[in-house]
Design a protein around this motif. Structure first.
Motif, PDB file in Angstrom:
ATOM      1  N   MET A   1       0.715   6.227   1.500  1.00  0.00           N
ATOM      2  CA  MET A   1       1.484   6.938   2.474  1.00  0.00           C
ATOM      3  C   MET A   1       3.073   6.176   2.473  1.00  0.00           C
ATOM      4  O   MET A   1       3.329   5.248   1.734  1.00  0.00           O
ATOM      5  N   ALA A   2       4.000   7.135   3.046  1.00  0.00           N
ATOM      6  CA  ALA A   2       5.245   6.501   3.248  1.00  0.00           C
ATOM      7  C   ALA A   2       5.400   5.373   4.189  1.00  0.00           C
ATOM      8  O   ALA A   2       4.931   5.559   5.394  1.00  0.00           O
ATOM      9  N   PHE A   3       6.228   4.561   3.953  1.00  0.00           N
ATOM     10  CA  PHE A   3       6.553   3.364   4.871  1.00  0.00           C
ATOM     11  C   PHE A   3       8.066   2.966   4.484  1.00  0.00           C
ATOM     12  O   PHE A   3       8.777   3.397   3.544  1.00  0.00           O
ATOM     13  N   LYS A   4       8.648   2.404   5.527  1.00  0.00           N
ATOM     14  CA  LYS A   4       9.895   1.863   5.434  1.00  0.00           C
ATOM     15  C   LYS A   4      10.234   0.700   5.870  1.00  0.00           C
ATOM     16  O   LYS A   4       9.364  -0.036   6.588  1.00  0.00           O
ATOM     17  N   THR A   5      11.387   0.073   5.854  1.00  0.00           N
ATOM     18  CA  THR A   5      11.672  -1.408   6.172  1.00  0.00           C
ATOM     19  C   THR A   5      11.594  -1.384   7.730  1.00  0.00           C
ATOM     20  O   THR A   5      12.044  -0.708   8.233  1.00  0.00           O
ATOM     21  N   GLY A   6      10.737  -2.452   8.279  1.00  0.00           N
ATOM     22  CA  GLY A   6      10.763  -2.682   9.710  1.00  0.00           C
ATOM     23  C   GLY A   6       9.410  -2.132  10.052  1.00  0.00           C
ATOM     24  O   GLY A   6       8.814  -2.575  11.192  1.00  0.00           O
ATOM     25  N   ASP A   7       8.611  -1.318   9.326  1.00  0.00           N
ATOM     26  CA  ASP A   7       7.255  -0.700   9.716  1.00  0.00           C
ATOM     27  C   ASP A   7       6.331  -1.976   9.839  1.00  0.00           C
ATOM     28  O   ASP A   7       6.382  -3.096   9.055  1.00  0.00           O
ATOM     29  N   PHE A   8       5.432  -1.895  10.827  1.00  0.00           N
ATOM     30  CA  PHE A   8       4.288  -2.772  10.981  1.00  0.00           C
ATOM     31  C   PHE A   8       3.125  -2.067  10.261  1.00  0.00           C
ATOM     32  O   PHE A   8       2.765  -0.966  10.802  1.00  0.00           O
ATOM     33  N   VAL A   9       2.617  -2.846   9.337  1.00  0.00           N
ATOM     34  CA  VAL A   9       1.539  -1.890   8.665  1.00  0.00           C
ATOM     35  C   VAL A   9       0.350  -2.965   8.338  1.00  0.00           C
ATOM     36  O   VAL A   9       0.407  -4.173   8.549  1.00  0.00           O
ATOM     37  N   LYS A  10      -0.788  -2.266   7.831  1.00  0.00           N
ATOM     38  CA  LYS A  10      -1.819  -3.366   7.391  1.00  0.00           C
ATOM     39  C   LYS A  10      -2.173  -2.892   5.998  1.00  0.00           C
ATOM     40  O   LYS A  10      -2.209  -1.813   5.648  1.00  0.00           O
ATOM     41  N   VAL A  11      -2.380  -3.897   4.967  1.00  0.00           N
ATOM     42  CA  VAL A  11      -2.452  -3.731   3.666  1.00  0.00           C
ATOM     43  C   VAL A  11      -3.773  -3.913   3.264  1.00  0.00           C
ATOM     44  O   VAL A  11      -4.086  -5.012   3.343  1.00  0.00           O
ATOM     45  N   GLU A  12      -4.485  -3.179   2.522  1.00  0.00           N
ATOM     46  CA  GLU A  12      -5.763  -3.564   2.103  1.00  0.00           C
ATOM     47  C   GLU A  12      -5.760  -3.509   0.566  1.00  0.00           C
ATOM     48  O   GLU A  12      -5.416  -2.799  -0.306  1.00  0.00           O
ATOM     49  N   LYS A  13      -6.406  -5.003   0.007  1.00  0.00           N
ATOM     50  CA  LYS A  13      -6.353  -5.057  -1.523  1.00  0.00           C
ATOM     51  C   LYS A  13      -7.740  -5.729  -1.562  1.00  0.00           C
ATOM     52  O   LYS A  13      -7.974  -6.876  -1.223  1.00  0.00           O
ATOM     53  N   ASP A  14      -8.602  -5.012  -2.551  1.00  0.00           N
ATOM     54  CA  ASP A  14      -9.935  -5.707  -2.890  1.00  0.00           C
ATOM     55  C   ASP A  14     -10.720  -6.064  -1.749  1.00  0.00           C
ATOM     56  O   ASP A  14     -11.151  -7.169  -1.641  1.00  0.00           O
ATOM     57  N   GLY A  15     -10.589  -5.235  -0.736  1.00  0.00           N
ATOM     58  CA  GLY A  15     -11.419  -5.672   0.606  1.00  0.00           C
ATOM     59  C   GLY A  15     -10.935  -6.807   1.429  1.00  0.00           C
ATOM     60  O   GLY A  15     -11.509  -6.893   2.545  1.00  0.00           O
ATOM     61  N   ALA A  16      -9.654  -7.235   1.077  1.00  0.00           N
ATOM     62  CA  ALA A  16      -9.209  -8.020   2.026  1.00  0.00           C
ATOM     63  C   ALA A  16      -7.919  -7.243   2.820  1.00  0.00           C
ATOM     64  O   ALA A  16      -7.260  -6.377   2.077  1.00  0.00           O
ATOM     65  N   PHE A  17      -7.660  -7.905   3.898  1.00  0.00           N
ATOM     66  CA  PHE A  17      -6.398  -7.009   4.899  1.00  0.00           C
ATOM     67  C   PHE A  17      -5.504  -8.146   5.067  1.00  0.00           C
ATOM     68  O   PHE A  17      -5.602  -9.065   5.297  1.00  0.00           O
ATOM     69  N   PHE A  18      -4.235  -7.565   5.115  1.00  0.00           N
ATOM     70  CA  PHE A  18      -3.176  -8.241   5.604  1.00  0.00           C
ATOM     71  C   PHE A  18      -2.173  -7.377   6.435  1.00  0.00           C
ATOM     72  O   PHE A  18      -1.884  -6.016   5.951  1.00  0.00           O
ATOM     73  N   GLU A  19      -1.801  -8.105   7.546  1.00  0.00           N
ATOM     74  CA  GLU A  19      -0.775  -7.284   8.522  1.00  0.00           C
ATOM     75  C   GLU A  19       0.670  -7.959   8.551  1.00  0.00           C
ATOM     76  O   GLU A  19       0.658  -9.221   8.257  1.00  0.00           O
ATOM     77  N   GLY A  20       1.618  -7.288   8.540  1.00  0.00           N
ATOM     78  CA  GLY A  20       2.871  -7.584   8.706  1.00  0.00           C
ATOM     79  C   GLY A  20       3.956  -6.652   8.892  1.00  0.00           C
ATOM     80  O   GLY A  20       3.681  -5.407   8.655  1.00  0.00           O
ATOM     81  N   HIS A  21       5.194  -7.182   9.056  1.00  0.00           N
ATOM     82  CA  HIS A  21       6.274  -6.169   8.636  1.00  0.00           C
ATOM     83  C   HIS A  21       6.725  -6.092   7.358  1.00  0.00           C
ATOM     84  O   HIS A  21       6.899  -6.880   6.780  1.00  0.00           O
ATOM     85  N   VAL A  22       7.147  -4.855   7.119  1.00  0.00           N
ATOM     86  CA  VAL A  22       7.906  -4.446   5.708  1.00  0.00           C
ATOM     87  C   VAL A  22       8.946  -4.864   5.637  1.00  0.00           C
ATOM     88  O   VAL A  22       9.976  -4.772   6.672  1.00  0.00           O
ATOM     89  N   ILE A  23       9.591  -5.613   4.379  1.00  0.00           N
ATOM     90  CA  ILE A  23      10.902  -6.259   4.438  1.00  0.00           C
ATOM     91  C   ILE A  23      11.243  -5.692   2.987  1.00  0.00           C
ATOM     92  O   ILE A  23      10.624  -5.349   2.292  1.00  0.00           O
ATOM     93  N   PRO A  24      12.778  -5.778   2.874  1.00  0.00           N
ATOM     94  CA  PRO A  24      12.993  -5.211   1.722  1.00  0.00           C
ATOM     95  C   PRO A  24      12.469  -6.044   0.410  1.00  0.00           C
ATOM     96  O   PRO A  24      12.043  -7.243   0.443  1.00  0.00           O
ATOM     97  N   GLY A  25      12.063  -5.198  -0.589  1.00  0.00           N
ATOM     98  CA  GLY A  25      11.567  -5.732  -1.821  1.00  0.00           C
ATOM     99  C   GLY A  25      11.916  -5.012  -2.977  1.00  0.00           C
ATOM    100  O   GLY A  25      12.662  -4.065  -3.204  1.00  0.00           O
ATOM    101  N   GLU A  26      11.289  -5.244  -4.295  1.00  0.00           N
ATOM    102  CA  GLU A  26      11.341  -4.626  -5.504  1.00  0.00           C
ATOM    103  C   GLU A  26      10.807  -3.429  -5.488  1.00  0.00           C
ATOM    104  O   GLU A  26       9.843  -3.063  -4.886  1.00  0.00           O
ATOM    105  N   ALA A  27      11.400  -2.410  -6.241  1.00  0.00           N
ATOM    106  CA  ALA A  27      10.845  -1.111  -6.432  1.00  0.00           C
ATOM    107  C   ALA A  27       9.477  -1.159  -6.983  1.00  0.00           C
ATOM    108  O   ALA A  27       9.246  -2.027  -7.992  1.00  0.00           O
TER     109      ALA A  27
END
Length: 426
Positions: free
Chosen positions: A1-27
């Motif tokens: 899905m599309a997201f942008k800097t400042g969005d509050f998101v949940k990331v799922e990886k290998d069954g683990a969940f992480f929440e936080g604000h999107v900050i600038p990073g590498e492409a």
């Protein structure tokens, strides 16, 4: 899905969940400022599922008036020292916090803020604050070393019984070595910092400041680096500034003494010192007369030899008017035979070339192989077991005193401030 800097998101990886604000990073990555502690994590977009969550307020920034930290320091024994101690701040991680918009660390704390972080120090000494710089240490320059040395000198002259310099860890050894060579001190000068900012749950600022204050009130009247001695909150090591190196990018016990033991370890809870070797002597409080010689020759360079390196690299510095060169050789201090003519060219132009080893431990020994003998004949002088960082500053300092070529060569390989070990530790 599309997201942008400042969005509050949940990331799922290998069954683990992480929440936080999107900050600038590498492409190709999604980088989060995580909730609950402020840590930053990055994930390959192709390997995760991202869910946009309802907006929430970002974690508040650290206020200017820092609240007293009462969460650390349980069981610590503090006896008032009766000393006058000046805290000189220069920036670095110990004086920083995480910017909630970018996820990066920025220096913002003052000396008063740092003291509020360590309430156990109230009543330990008569503290004076000098906020001199607010720099990440990669931005420290020789002109800053000179200004810092002058402030340290002036505070001691005005009656300080001890000095604490808070500094970023990345280039702390350079600034501390500069202070060691520039200042004859009758009192302790303690450099300290932290690997993790005060707003991190695992910050090392509290223990390092506690131990630095005790060391500044103590009897070892040298320029020392005082930082965590292990990954736990149990003791700090007191390193001679000219013999210490940052050895790890992020561990709290990053600083290690090279070719010698630390002068001592200090118990975090009691302040008790454990001296680690009977062979290490040190200057004691009141033994030296205060003096400063801050001049530096800034046109010096460090050159690292690698297999196949073109000697024109060395010729560049010679032809560009550099006044001194520290050459990091391999093993016992060697470079390839085709570098010898460039070394002779430097000698002909009265440019001292000091060779160190890229090895962490041990000593240079150019008399062991034919290449080394050729380097000696070409005028190279050995650093013996001096560290590249400290001998670089020492070379700048010696040249800054207006000494001639032969005198600089003599003194660069002469022990000063404990920069050469009487017994090398393997």
């Amino acid at each position: 899905m599309a997201f942008k800097t400042g969005d509050f998101v949940k990331v799922e990886k290998d069954g683990a969940f992480f929440e936080g604000h999107v900050i600038p990073g590498e492409a190709g990555y999604i980088t989060l400022k995580m909730v609950g502690g402020g840590y930053v994590a990055g994930f390959l977009e192709s390997e995760v599922q991202v869910t946009l969550l309802p907006p929430v307020a970002a974690p508040p920034e650290v206020p200017k008036q820092v609240v007293r930290n009462t969460a650390k320091g349980a069981g610590i024994k503090i006896t008032p020292s009766g000393k006058k101690i000046t805290i000189i701040t220069t920036g670095g991680t110990i004086a920083s916090y995480v910017n909630t918009e970018t996820g990066t660390v920025q220096p913002t704390f003052t000396g008063e803020d740092l003291l509020l972080e360590v309430p156990e120090l109230e009543g330990f000494a008569d503290f004076k604050i000098r906020d001199v710089f607010s720099l990440l240490s990669e931005n420290m320059k020789p002109e800053n070393w000179k200004e810092l040395a002058q402030v340290i000198h002036d505070e001691i002259k005005a009656g300080a019984d001890g000095i604490i310099v808070t500094h970023g860890t990345d280039t702390m050894t350079y600034s501390a070595a500069a202070a060691a060579y520039m200042i004859e001190t009758p009192v302790p000068i303690i450099f300290t910092g932290s690997q993790r900012s005060p707003d991190r749950p695992s910050s090392d600022n509290h223990m390092n400041l506690m131990c630095a204050a005790r060391a500044a009130a103590g009897d070892i009247a040298e320029v020392l680096i005082v930082m965590h001695g292990s990954t736990s909150d149990d003791f700090c090591s007191l390193h001679r500034a000219v013999k210490a190196r940052k050895m790890h990018t992020s561990r709290r016990d990053t600083f290690k003494s090279v070719n010698m033991f630390p002068i001592a370890n200090m118990d975090y809870f009691t302040g008790e010192l454990t001296f680690l070797s009977e062979f290490v002597d040190y200057s004691k409080r009141g033994e030296n007369i205060l003096k400063i010689t801050p001049a530096l020759e800034e046109k010096c360079a460090i050159v690292k030899f690698v297999p196949g390196a073109d000697p024109s690299i060395l010729n560049y510095y010679i032809d560009s008017g550099y006044k001194g060169i520290v050459l990091e050789g391999v093993g016992l201090g060697h470079v390839s035979d085709d570098w010898v003519p460039a070394l002779q060219k430097a000698a002909d132009k009265k440019i001292p070339v000091v060779v160190t080893s890229q090895c962490i431990n041990g000593s240079t020994a150019l008399g062991t192989y034919e290449t080394g003998l050729a380097m000696r004949k070409a005028g190279v002088v050995e650093a013996v077991d001096q560290l590249t960082e400290s001998v670089f500053v020492k070379l700048m300092w010696l040249l800054g005193q207006g000494l001639d070529y032969e005198k600089v060569k003599e003194l660069i390989s002469t022990e000063m401030k404990g920069d050469m070990s009487s017994m090398i530790i393997d």
